[in-house]
Design a protein around this motif. Structure first.
Motif, PDB file in Angstrom:
ATOM      1  N   VAL A  78     -66.136  77.331  41.139  1.00  0.00           N
ATOM      2  CA  VAL A  78     -66.364  77.937  39.784  1.00  0.00           C
ATOM      3  C   VAL A  78     -65.501  79.065  39.359  1.00  0.00           C
ATOM      4  O   VAL A  78     -65.548  79.763  40.090  1.00  0.00           O
ATOM      5  CB  VAL A  78     -68.009  78.114  39.801  1.00  0.00           C
ATOM      6  N   LEU A  79     -65.123  78.725  38.180  1.00  0.00           N
ATOM      7  CA  LEU A  79     -64.061  79.720  37.480  1.00  0.00           C
ATOM      8  C   LEU A  79     -64.875  80.096  36.203  1.00  0.00           C
ATOM      9  O   LEU A  79     -64.913  79.275  35.356  1.00  0.00           O
ATOM     10  CB  LEU A  79     -62.773  79.364  37.296  1.00  0.00           C
ATOM     11  N   ASN A  80     -65.358  81.361  35.870  1.00  0.00           N
ATOM     12  CA  ASN A  80     -65.868  81.770  34.677  1.00  0.00           C
ATOM     13  C   ASN A  80     -64.908  82.406  33.873  1.00  0.00           C
ATOM     14  O   ASN A  80     -64.010  83.131  34.135  1.00  0.00           O
ATOM     15  CB  ASN A  80     -67.091  82.984  34.954  1.00  0.00           C
ATOM     16  N   PRO A 126     -65.813  70.500  42.357  1.00  0.00           N
ATOM     17  CA  PRO A 126     -66.378  70.766  43.800  1.00  0.00           C
ATOM     18  C   PRO A 126     -65.327  70.625  44.810  1.00  0.00           C
ATOM     19  O   PRO A 126     -65.447  71.222  45.815  1.00  0.00           O
ATOM     20  CB  PRO A 126     -67.206  69.373  43.721  1.00  0.00           C
ATOM     21  N   ALA A 127     -64.241  70.203  44.622  1.00  0.00           N
ATOM     22  CA  ALA A 127     -63.266  70.096  45.288  1.00  0.00           C
ATOM     23  C   ALA A 127     -62.264  71.342  45.378  1.00  0.00           C
ATOM     24  O   ALA A 127     -61.282  71.574  46.123  1.00  0.00           O
ATOM     25  CB  ALA A 127     -62.089  68.941  45.083  1.00  0.00           C
ATOM     26  N   GLY A 128     -62.804  72.321  44.354  1.00  0.00           N
ATOM     27  CA  GLY A 128     -61.985  73.595  44.545  1.00  0.00           C
ATOM     28  C   GLY A 128     -61.300  73.709  43.187  1.00  0.00           C
ATOM     29  O   GLY A 128     -60.569  72.627  42.662  1.00  0.00           O
ATOM     30  N   ILE A 129     -61.203  74.938  42.446  1.00  0.00           N
ATOM     31  CA  ILE A 129     -60.259  75.133  41.475  1.00  0.00           C
ATOM     32  C   ILE A 129     -58.857  75.485  41.758  1.00  0.00           C
ATOM     33  O   ILE A 129     -58.755  75.928  42.955  1.00  0.00           O
ATOM     34  CB  ILE A 129     -60.886  76.552  40.728  1.00  0.00           C
ATOM     35  N   ALA A 130     -57.986  74.932  40.931  1.00  0.00           N
ATOM     36  CA  ALA A 130     -56.514  74.816  41.403  1.00  0.00           C
ATOM     37  C   ALA A 130     -56.259  76.504  41.524  1.00  0.00           C
ATOM     38  O   ALA A 130     -56.472  77.496  40.873  1.00  0.00           O
ATOM     39  CB  ALA A 130     -55.931  74.413  40.589  1.00  0.00           C
ATOM     40  N   GLU A 131     -55.509  76.820  42.741  1.00  0.00           N
ATOM     41  CA  GLU A 131     -54.991  77.848  42.959  1.00  0.00           C
ATOM     42  C   GLU A 131     -53.912  78.411  42.323  1.00  0.00           C
ATOM     43  O   GLU A 131     -53.059  77.331  42.042  1.00  0.00           O
ATOM     44  CB  GLU A 131     -54.997  78.172  44.617  1.00  0.00           C
ATOM     45  N   GLY A 132     -53.598  79.464  41.874  1.00  0.00           N
ATOM     46  CA  GLY A 132     -52.567  80.065  40.939  1.00  0.00           C
ATOM     47  C   GLY A 132     -52.744  80.599  39.800  1.00  0.00           C
ATOM     48  O   GLY A 132     -53.912  81.227  39.580  1.00  0.00           O
ATOM     49  N   THR A 133     -52.026  80.700  38.855  1.00  0.00           N
ATOM     50  CA  THR A 133     -51.977  81.441  37.669  1.00  0.00           C
ATOM     51  C   THR A 133     -52.687  80.576  36.432  1.00  0.00           C
ATOM     52  O   THR A 133     -51.939  79.559  35.906  1.00  0.00           O
ATOM     53  CB  THR A 133     -50.804  82.129  37.257  1.00  0.00           C
ATOM     54  N   TRP A 134     -53.869  80.867  36.069  1.00  0.00           N
ATOM     55  CA  TRP A 134     -54.495  80.089  35.083  1.00  0.00           C
ATOM     56  C   TRP A 134     -54.064  80.782  33.607  1.00  0.00           C
ATOM     57  O   TRP A 134     -53.842  81.888  33.727  1.00  0.00           O
ATOM     58  CB  TRP A 134     -55.739  80.162  35.144  1.00  0.00           C
TER      59      TRP A 134
END
Length: 151
Positions: A78-80, A126-134
């Motif tokens: 989860v990314l708030n 559920p599989a994970g938020i993409a890593e890197g720069t949003w």
């Protein structure tokens, strides 16, 4: 024959209305389940937040666009995202892009279910938020003079 067709039509209408009613009960509070597989966006719960969040302060004027970034370096589901300007008489728009520049969409003050000068949403996968720069695009949609905000 006409009587059988009429009864069949009534039964069909009953089945369709029952099926649509059952589908309506299965709804979640997600308001975005877009083209990007696995991502869901919902209004944030007040107690949920990214404890590592670095708040950015900025100002914006009518028609202006400001870009901000957020690094996701570890596996989170989860990314708030919390854009807060506190003045509901002005309106800002928030565009969100993944690290590979996939567009999640644009969000307005009412995106979290409230018109209060704040867009507070959770992006989950559920599989994970993409890593890197949003990337966050803040746009002065309807701003009188200058509006300050936190992100």
């Amino acid at each position: 024959m006409l009587r059988k067709l009429g009864i069949s039509a009534l039964l069909l209408m009953f089945c369709i209305s029952f099926a649509s009613g059952a589908a309506a009960e299965e709804k979640t509070d997600a308001f975005y389940t877009g083209d990007l597989e696995g991502y869901t966006i919902t209004p944030a719960k007040d107690s949920v937040g990214d404890s590592g969040q670095k708040y950015i302060y900025d100002t914006i004027m009518q028609g202006e666009t400001n870009w901000h970034t957020k690094n996701v370096n570890s596996h989170v589901t989860v990314l708030n995202v919390d854009l807060n300007w506190g003045d509901s008489s002005d309106s800002l728009r928030l565009g969100i892009y993944t690290p590979d520049w996939q567009y999640l969409g644009e969000f307005y003050d009412s995106a979290d279910g409230k018109v209060n000068g704040r867009i507070n949403i959770d992006i989950s996968n559920p599989a994970g938020i993409a890593e890197g720069t949003w990337h966050y695009e803040v746009y002065g949609y309807s701003v009188f003079e200058t509006e300050d905000y936190y992100l």
